[in-house]
Design a protein around this motif. Structure first.
Motif, PDB file in Angstrom:
ATOM      1  N   LEU A 159       0.824  -1.199   0.000  1.00  0.00           N
ATOM      2  CA  LEU A 159       0.000   0.000   0.000  1.00  0.00           C
ATOM      3  C   LEU A 159       0.855   1.244   0.000  1.00  0.00           C
ATOM      4  O   LEU A 159       2.000   1.228   0.442  1.00  0.00           O
ATOM      5  N   ARG A 160       0.276   2.326  -0.486  1.00  0.00           N
ATOM      6  CA  ARG A 160       0.950   3.624  -0.468  1.00  0.00           C
ATOM      7  C   ARG A 160       1.020   4.099   0.969  1.00  0.00           C
ATOM      8  O   ARG A 160       0.018   4.166   1.667  1.00  0.00           O
ATOM      9  N   MET A 161       2.221   4.412   1.421  1.00  0.00           N
ATOM     10  CA  MET A 161       2.427   4.907   2.775  1.00  0.00           C
ATOM     11  C   MET A 161       2.681   6.419   2.716  1.00  0.00           C
ATOM     12  O   MET A 161       3.040   6.947   1.664  1.00  0.00           O
ATOM     13  N   PRO A 162       2.500   7.113   3.841  1.00  0.00           N
ATOM     14  CA  PRO A 162       2.682   8.577   3.830  1.00  0.00           C
ATOM     15  C   PRO A 162       4.117   8.980   3.491  1.00  0.00           C
ATOM     16  O   PRO A 162       5.072   8.404   4.014  1.00  0.00           O
ATOM     17  N   ASP A 163       4.255   9.955   2.605  1.00  0.00           N
ATOM     18  CA  ASP A 163       5.553  10.555   2.305  1.00  0.00           C
ATOM     19  C   ASP A 163       5.833  11.615   3.361  1.00  0.00           C
ATOM     20  O   ASP A 163       5.037  11.825   4.277  1.00  0.00           O
ATOM     21  N   ASP A 164       6.944  12.314   3.219  1.00  0.00           N
ATOM     22  CA  ASP A 164       7.260  13.403   4.148  1.00  0.00           C
ATOM     23  C   ASP A 164       6.162  14.450   4.108  1.00  0.00           C
ATOM     24  O   ASP A 164       5.753  14.891   3.038  1.00  0.00           O
ATOM     25  N   GLU A 200      -4.175  24.528   9.731  1.00  0.00           N
ATOM     26  CA  GLU A 200      -5.520  23.984   9.928  1.00  0.00           C
ATOM     27  C   GLU A 200      -6.177  23.564   8.618  1.00  0.00           C
ATOM     28  O   GLU A 200      -7.332  23.129   8.611  1.00  0.00           O
ATOM     29  N   LYS A 201      -5.448  23.660   7.499  1.00  0.00           N
ATOM     30  CA  LYS A 201      -5.964  23.250   6.195  1.00  0.00           C
ATOM     31  C   LYS A 201      -4.964  22.333   5.506  1.00  0.00           C
ATOM     32  O   LYS A 201      -3.793  22.279   5.876  1.00  0.00           O
ATOM     33  N   GLY A 202      -5.447  21.617   4.476  1.00  0.00           N
ATOM     34  CA  GLY A 202      -4.557  20.730   3.750  1.00  0.00           C
ATOM     35  C   GLY A 202      -5.200  20.216   2.474  1.00  0.00           C
ATOM     36  O   GLY A 202      -6.342  20.556   2.150  1.00  0.00           O
ATOM     37  N   ASP A 203      -4.465  19.395   1.759  1.00  0.00           N
ATOM     38  CA  ASP A 203      -4.931  18.778   0.521  1.00  0.00           C
ATOM     39  C   ASP A 203      -4.977  17.261   0.700  1.00  0.00           C
ATOM     40  O   ASP A 203      -4.092  16.676   1.326  1.00  0.00           O
ATOM     41  N   ILE A 204      -5.989  16.624   0.141  1.00  0.00           N
ATOM     42  CA  ILE A 204      -6.060  15.171   0.144  1.00  0.00           C
ATOM     43  C   ILE A 204      -5.149  14.659  -0.970  1.00  0.00           C
ATOM     44  O   ILE A 204      -5.239  15.101  -2.110  1.00  0.00           O
ATOM     45  N   ALA A 205      -4.274  13.728  -0.604  1.00  0.00           N
ATOM     46  CA  ALA A 205      -3.322  13.189  -1.572  1.00  0.00           C
ATOM     47  C   ALA A 205      -3.728  11.796  -2.059  1.00  0.00           C
ATOM     48  O   ALA A 205      -3.360  11.401  -3.165  1.00  0.00           O
ATOM     49  N   TRP A 206      -4.492  11.047  -1.243  1.00  0.00           N
ATOM     50  CA  TRP A 206      -4.796   9.655  -1.591  1.00  0.00           C
ATOM     51  C   TRP A 206      -5.993   9.189  -0.777  1.00  0.00           C
ATOM     52  O   TRP A 206      -6.166   9.607   0.365  1.00  0.00           O
ATOM     53  N   LEU A 234      -4.976  10.140   2.903  1.00  0.00           N
ATOM     54  CA  LEU A 234      -3.714  10.795   3.232  1.00  0.00           C
ATOM     55  C   LEU A 234      -3.902  12.284   3.003  1.00  0.00           C
ATOM     56  O   LEU A 234      -4.401  12.696   1.956  1.00  0.00           O
ATOM     57  N   VAL A 235      -3.508  13.090   3.982  1.00  0.00           N
ATOM     58  CA  VAL A 235      -3.647  14.537   3.898  1.00  0.00           C
ATOM     59  C   VAL A 235      -2.268  15.169   3.992  1.00  0.00           C
ATOM     60  O   VAL A 235      -1.436  14.757   4.807  1.00  0.00           O
ATOM     61  N   GLU A 284      -8.044  -1.874   2.100  1.00  0.00           N
ATOM     62  CA  GLU A 284      -6.710  -1.335   2.351  1.00  0.00           C
ATOM     63  C   GLU A 284      -6.634  -0.696   3.735  1.00  0.00           C
ATOM     64  O   GLU A 284      -5.640  -0.861   4.454  1.00  0.00           O
ATOM     65  N   ALA A 285      -7.692   0.022   4.124  1.00  0.00           N
ATOM     66  CA  ALA A 285      -7.734   0.643   5.452  1.00  0.00           C
ATOM     67  C   ALA A 285      -7.723  -0.437   6.534  1.00  0.00           C
ATOM     68  O   ALA A 285      -7.031  -0.295   7.549  1.00  0.00           O
ATOM     69  N   ASP A 286      -8.466  -1.523   6.320  1.00  0.00           N
ATOM     70  CA  ASP A 286      -8.479  -2.629   7.278  1.00  0.00           C
ATOM     71  C   ASP A 286      -7.091  -3.249   7.406  1.00  0.00           C
ATOM     72  O   ASP A 286      -6.646  -3.577   8.506  1.00  0.00           O
ATOM     73  N   GLN A 287      -6.396  -3.397   6.288  1.00  0.00           N
ATOM     74  CA  GLN A 287      -5.044  -3.950   6.310  1.00  0.00           C
ATOM     75  C   GLN A 287      -4.099  -3.045   7.100  1.00  0.00           C
ATOM     76  O   GLN A 287      -3.297  -3.529   7.900  1.00  0.00           O
ATOM     77  N   LEU A 288      -4.196  -1.724   6.906  1.00  0.00           N
ATOM     78  CA  LEU A 288      -3.353  -0.789   7.653  1.00  0.00           C
ATOM     79  C   LEU A 288      -3.615  -0.883   9.154  1.00  0.00           C
ATOM     80  O   LEU A 288      -2.689  -0.812   9.965  1.00  0.00           O
ATOM     81  N   ARG A 289      -4.886  -1.025   9.532  1.00  0.00           N
ATOM     82  CA  ARG A 289      -5.224  -1.155  10.960  1.00  0.00           C
ATOM     83  C   ARG A 289      -4.679  -2.456  11.534  1.00  0.00           C
ATOM     84  O   ARG A 289      -4.133  -2.482  12.638  1.00  0.00           O
ATOM     85  N   GLU A 290      -4.794  -3.563  10.779  1.00  0.00           N
ATOM     86  CA  GLU A 290      -4.295  -4.860  11.248  1.00  0.00           C
ATOM     87  C   GLU A 290      -2.778  -4.850  11.429  1.00  0.00           C
ATOM     88  O   GLU A 290      -2.256  -5.468  12.337  1.00  0.00           O
ATOM     89  N   GLU A 291      -2.078  -4.133  10.557  1.00  0.00           N
ATOM     90  CA  GLU A 291      -0.620  -4.070  10.627  1.00  0.00           C
ATOM     91  C   GLU A 291      -0.119  -3.060  11.654  1.00  0.00           C
ATOM     92  O   GLU A 291       1.077  -2.930  11.871  1.00  0.00           O
ATOM     93  N   GLY A 292      -1.044  -2.314  12.271  1.00  0.00           N
ATOM     94  CA  GLY A 292      -0.660  -1.400  13.350  1.00  0.00           C
ATOM     95  C   GLY A 292      -0.186  -0.034  12.897  1.00  0.00           C
ATOM     96  O   GLY A 292       0.425   0.683  13.690  1.00  0.00           O
ATOM     97  N   HIS A 293      -0.454   0.350  11.663  1.00  0.00           N
ATOM     98  CA  HIS A 293      -0.046   1.673  11.191  1.00  0.00           C
ATOM     99  C   HIS A 293      -0.972   2.767  11.715  1.00  0.00           C
ATOM    100  O   HIS A 293      -0.608   3.944  11.737  1.00  0.00           O
ATOM    101  N   LEU A 294      -2.202   2.377  12.115  1.00  0.00           N
ATOM    102  CA  LEU A 294      -3.187   3.338  12.619  1.00  0.00           C
ATOM    103  C   LEU A 294      -3.559   2.969  14.039  1.00  0.00           C
ATOM    104  O   LEU A 294      -3.549   1.814  14.414  1.00  0.00           O
ATOM    105  N   ARG A 295      -3.950   3.997  14.811  1.00  0.00           N
ATOM    106  CA  ARG A 295      -4.395   3.743  16.185  1.00  0.00           C
ATOM    107  C   ARG A 295      -5.867   3.546  16.212  1.00  0.00           C
ATOM    108  O   ARG A 295      -6.639   4.041  15.502  1.00  0.00           O
TER     109      ARG A 295
END
Length: 94
Positions: free
Chosen positions: A10-15, A71-77, A62-63, A83-94
């Motif tokens: 999956l695409r992970m956050p860049d800097d 307090e503002k931003g752009d959505i990148a992805w 991803l913002v 995919e969100a479920d996979q990220l949660r299972e792998e512990g990337h999200l709280r």
């Protein structure tokens, strides 16, 4: 079955990018998101995503916060539900 079977790269956050959950649709290509750093931001859906990628409340995105207005931003992805479920299972999200 091996443990990597069914896993997707999956695409992970860049800097400068953060995971965020869409809280509310504000209209005019704007959404309210809660970012992984605990802040709520108003995020803009860029033109390249409009009418191509549909974003709904509850989606994981991803913002990229703006440098000049935190307090503002752009959505990148936008992540699909699986995919969100996979990220949660792998512990990337709280």
């Amino acid at each position: 079955m091996t443990e990597n079977e069914g896993r997707r790269d999956l695409r992970m956050p860049d800097d400068g990018e953060l995971f965020a959950e869409v809280l509310d649709m504000l209209g005019a290509n704007r959404v309210k998101v809660r970012c992984a750093d605990g802040k709520e931001r108003t995020a803009r859906i860029p033109g390249r995503m409009q009418k191509r990628v549909w974003i709904r409340e509850g989606d994981l995105v991803l913002v990229e916060p703006w440098d000049w207005q935190d307090e503002k931003g752009d959505i990148a992805w936008r992540y699909e539900k699986s995919e969100a479920d996979q990220l949660r299972e792998e512990g990337h999200l709280r």
